[in-house]
Design an enzyme around this catalytic site. Structure first.
Site, PDB file in Angstrom:
ATOM      1  N   GLY A   1       0.811  -1.208   0.000  1.00 32.72           N
ATOM      2  CA  GLY A   1       0.000   0.000   0.000  1.00 32.72           C
ATOM      3  C   GLY A   1       0.844   1.256   0.000  1.00 32.72           C
ATOM      4  O   GLY A   1       1.626   1.485   0.921  1.00 32.72           O
TER       5      GLY A   1
ATOM      6  N   GLY B   1      -0.320   4.372   0.139  1.00 34.13           N
ATOM      7  CA  GLY B   1      -1.119   5.501   0.602  1.00 34.13           C
ATOM      8  C   GLY B   1      -0.340   6.299   1.632  1.00 34.13           C
ATOM      9  O   GLY B   1       0.888   6.197   1.729  1.00 34.13           O
ATOM     10  N   PHE B   2      -1.044   7.077   2.444  1.00 36.46           N
ATOM     11  CA  PHE B   2      -0.372   7.913   3.436  1.00 36.46           C
ATOM     12  C   PHE B   2       0.455   7.075   4.410  1.00 36.46           C
ATOM     13  O   PHE B   2       1.609   7.389   4.703  1.00 36.46           O
ATOM     14  CB  PHE B   2      -1.401   8.736   4.218  1.00 36.46           C
ATOM     15  CG  PHE B   2      -2.073   9.800   3.398  1.00 36.46           C
ATOM     16  CD1 PHE B   2      -1.344  10.835   2.851  1.00 36.46           C
ATOM     17  CD2 PHE B   2      -3.437   9.761   3.171  1.00 36.46           C
ATOM     18  CE1 PHE B   2      -1.952  11.820   2.092  1.00 36.46           C
ATOM     19  CE2 PHE B   2      -4.058  10.737   2.415  1.00 36.46           C
ATOM     20  CZ  PHE B   2      -3.321  11.769   1.870  1.00 36.46           C
ATOM     21  N   GLY B   3      -0.147   5.996   4.920  1.00 37.41           N
ATOM     22  CA  GLY B   3       0.550   5.169   5.891  1.00 37.41           C
ATOM     23  C   GLY B   3       1.762   4.479   5.305  1.00 37.41           C
ATOM     24  O   GLY B   3       2.855   4.501   5.890  1.00 37.41           O
TER      25      GLY B   3
ATOM     26  N   GLU C   1     -18.126  18.431   1.651  1.00 37.35           N
ATOM     27  CA  GLU C   1     -17.253  19.021   0.629  1.00 37.35           C
ATOM     28  C   GLU C   1     -17.763  18.712  -0.771  1.00 37.35           C
ATOM     29  O   GLU C   1     -17.739  19.572  -1.663  1.00 37.35           O
ATOM     30  CB  GLU C   1     -15.828  18.498   0.803  1.00 37.35           C
ATOM     31  CG  GLU C   1     -15.134  19.022   2.051  1.00 37.35           C
ATOM     32  CD  GLU C   1     -13.806  18.345   2.310  1.00 37.35           C
ATOM     33  OE1 GLU C   1     -13.652  17.167   1.909  1.00 37.35           O
ATOM     34  OE2 GLU C   1     -12.923  18.975   2.903  1.00 37.35           O
TER      35      GLU C   1
END
Length: 222
Positions: free
Chosen positions: A11, A13-15, A173
Site C-alpha cells: 500500500g 497511501g499515506f501510511g 465538501e
C-alpha cells in the site's frame, strides 16, 4: 547488504509512504508494493469528481518520493495472498520474500450493509471512481439539455436530481463542490432551467458532521 532485514509494505497511501520514508533512514531494505505507481491524495478526490482539479494534480509518482533512497524499491503489482509459513507475499506478478510484512492497503467504501446504495451509487475512493463520477455528472447535464421540451419535465428530472449519501466531511465538501459546478453550468447550459436541479444530502445521524461540536454542525447547515 546481506545482513539487512527486508521489510515489505503493501500500500502506497499515506501510511505506507510515510513508513517507507522513515525506514529509508535505517539499515534495512524496503519494498513498497502497490497496484498503482502513484500516491493518491484522497482528501481531494471530490475536487476531481467535480472537475475542479485534474487527476494529475492529486496523483504523485510514488518512485519520486524515494529517488534518493537506494534501499527503497517500488514494486507495481496487486497483492493477492500471503504465505506466512514461507514468509512470502504473493502478487499478480510474482512472489516477494520478507522478514517483516506491513499491510497498509487502505480501506474500501463502507455502504453499511445497504446493498441498494452499493448497487446504484458511485463510490469515491479511487482516482478511477472520481473520474467516472465526473463523467457521469457532466453527461447527466448533457442528457437533460437534450430534453428541453415542456412535456419532458419528468424525463429531465431523472438527470437533474443528485443525492449524496453521507453527511461527514467528504459528503459536505462534495455537496459544496457540486453546487459550485452547477453555478458554472448555469452559464453554459442555456436550455436547462436550473430551478429544476436539486442536490440532496442524506445523513443517518441527527445532524451533518456528527464528529464535530454542535455549533460547528449548525454553522455548516446555515
Amino acid at each position: 547488504m546481506a545482513d539487512q532485514k527486508h521489510i515489505v509494505i503493501v500500500g502506497a497511501g499515506f501510511g505506507g509512504v510515510t513508513l517507507a520514508k522513515e525506514l529509508a533512514k535505517e539499515n534495512v531494505r524496503v519494498t513498497l508494493v502497490d497496484r498503482h505507481n502513484y500516491h493518491l491524495f484522497q482528501p481531494l478526490l471530490y475536487q476531481v469528481s467535480t472537475a475542479v482539479l485534474s487527476a494529475s494534480e492529486i496523483a504523485y509518482p510514488t518512485r519520486q518520493f524515494f529517488k534518493n533512497n537506494k534501499n527503497v524499491n517500488f514494486y507495481m503489482s496487486k497483492a493477492l495472498d500471503i504465505d506466512q509459513e514461507r514468509r512470502v507475499l504473493i502478487t499478480k506478478h510474482g512472489e516477494i520474500s520478507y522478514d517483516y510484512l506491513v499491510l497498509a492497503a487502505g480501506a474500501t467504501t463502507n455502504f453499511f450493509g445497504n446493498e441498494s446504495v452499493a448497487r446504484n451509487s458511485y463510490a469515491m475512493k479511487t482516482l478511477q471512481e472520481a473520474i467516472a463520477l465526473r463523467g457521469h455528472l457532466i453527461h447527466e447535464f448533457e442528457r437533460a439539455a437534450r430534453k428541453c421540451g415542456p412535456d419532458q419535465w419528468e424525463a429531465r428530472q431523472r438527470h437533474l436530481n443528485f443525492v449524496i449519501v453521507g453527511g461527514g466531511a467528504t459528503g459536505i465538501e462534495m455537496a459544496g463542490a457540486l453546487m459550485e459546478l452547477i453555478d458554472i453550468f448555469k452559464k453554459e447550459f442555456h436550455t436547462i432551467d436550473f430551478k429544476e436541479v436539486h442536490v440532496t444530502l442524506l445523513e443517518a445521524m441527527g445532524s451533518v458532521l456528527p464528529m464535530v461540536p454542535p455549533d460547528l454542525q449548525q454553522h455548516t447547515i446555515d
